[in-house]
Write a protein that holds these residues in place. Structure first.
Motif, mmCIF file in Angstrom:
data_model
loop_
_atom_site.group_PDB
_atom_site.id
_atom_site.type_symbol
_atom_site.label_atom_id
_atom_site.label_comp_id
_atom_site.label_asym_id
_atom_site.label_seq_id
_atom_site.Cartn_x
_atom_site.Cartn_y
_atom_site.Cartn_z
ATOM 1 N N THR A 1 -3.592 1.057 6.203
ATOM 2 C CA THR A 1 -3.928 0.259 5.010
ATOM 3 C C THR A 1 -5.449 0.109 4.973
ATOM 4 O O THR A 1 -6.046 -0.306 5.966
ATOM 5 N N GLU B 1 0.834 -1.204 0.000
ATOM 6 C CA GLU B 1 0.000 0.000 0.000
ATOM 7 C C GLU B 1 0.878 1.268 0.000
ATOM 8 O O GLU B 1 0.590 2.237 -0.698
ATOM 9 N N ARG C 1 2.244 1.721 -3.415
ATOM 10 C CA ARG C 1 1.186 2.180 -4.326
ATOM 11 C C ARG C 1 0.975 3.692 -4.160
ATOM 12 O O ARG C 1 0.946 4.443 -5.126
ATOM 13 N N ARG C 2 0.879 4.139 -2.915
ATOM 14 C CA ARG C 2 0.667 5.577 -2.656
ATOM 15 C C ARG C 2 1.820 6.409 -3.193
ATOM 16 O O ARG C 2 1.619 7.443 -3.808
#
Ligand code: DC
Length: 225
Positions: free
Chosen positions: A203, A151, A154-155
């Motif tokens: 998350t 996560e 991804r961010r």
């Protein structure tokens, strides 16, 4: 009496900057991004040609830097030798170089002193890696934000991507893991969870959910004062 500081620590891309900024806004507090101070020092040392592997050179560069901390729109900004670096401190080069700078004990001592001095600006929300453990161990409320490596990568990829493009998530994940290792492994003030911090796994949570959780906890703590 504890210092009127809300400490928000956590690894890169755990969501702490966005959350800390919003918490400060909601509570009318001054927002402090301590990582930006390390980055500003790193940027200046790097621009003088100092190598990351040369701590004595970094200390010498710091010794001749004039660092000013000023409040603009309820957020602390940093000027180095009269100039406020902005996009320059967010480049990949500075991101790679800054962990070495942040591991130098003399740099940490100077930054810790500047950060502590900021209580003169009023009630603070300060984000970083060691705010609840070292800078303000007596902070009024402490939080440690985290998220899964996937996560966080991804961010960060979304942040780094050019408009319409996509950054390489695998490469970003490996760069984050490297920085985590350096932040957690350094001898002085490593990234760690304060014993009395509220840990929030972000998350799967939206920014506003995290902000609300923090505000709720702050109101509980304040009610006990
Ligand atoms: O949060 P950031 O990625 O902008 O932080 C930049 C660097 O500074 C990162 O390597 C961690 C370090 N840092 C630190 O050691 N202590 C802090 N309180 C804040 C940041």
């Amino acid at each position: 009496m504890s210092h009127d500081v809300i400490a928000i620590d956590g690894p890169s891309a755990s969501g702490k900057s966005t959350v800390a900024r919003k918490v400060a806004e909601r509570l009318g507090r001054v927002y402090v991004d301590s990582g930006a101070l390390y980055r500003s020092i790193a940027w200046k040392a790097m621009s003088t040609g100092c190598e990351a592997g040369n701590p004595a050179g970094i200390v010498a560069a710091l010794g001749v830097m004039n660092v000013e901390c000023v409040v603009v729109n309820r957020a602390v900004r940093y000027r180095v030798d009269g100039y406020e670096p902005a996009a320059e401190i967010r480049t990949e080069q500075v991101s790679g170089y800054v962990s070495a700078v942040a591991a130098v004990p003399e740099v940490r001592a100077a930054v810790t002193k500047w950060l502590r001095g900021m209580t003169k600006f009023g009630p603070l929300v300060m984000e970083g890696r060691d705010i609840g453990t070292v800078v303000f161990p007596d902070a009024r409320a402490k939080f440690y934000l985290d998220a899964s490596p996937e996560e966080r990568a991804r961010r960060r990829s979304v942040e780094l991507a050019a408009p319409g493009g996509q950054a390489d998530v695998t490469r970003v994940m490996s760069a984050l893991a490297d920085r985590d290792r350096r932040d957690r492994g350094r001898k002085t003030a490593p990234l760690a969870v304060a014993g009395d911090a509220r840990v929030i796994d972000t998350t799967g949570l939206g920014i506003d959910q995290v902000v609300e959780a923090i505000l709720y906890r702050v109101s509980e703590v304040t009610a006990c004062l």
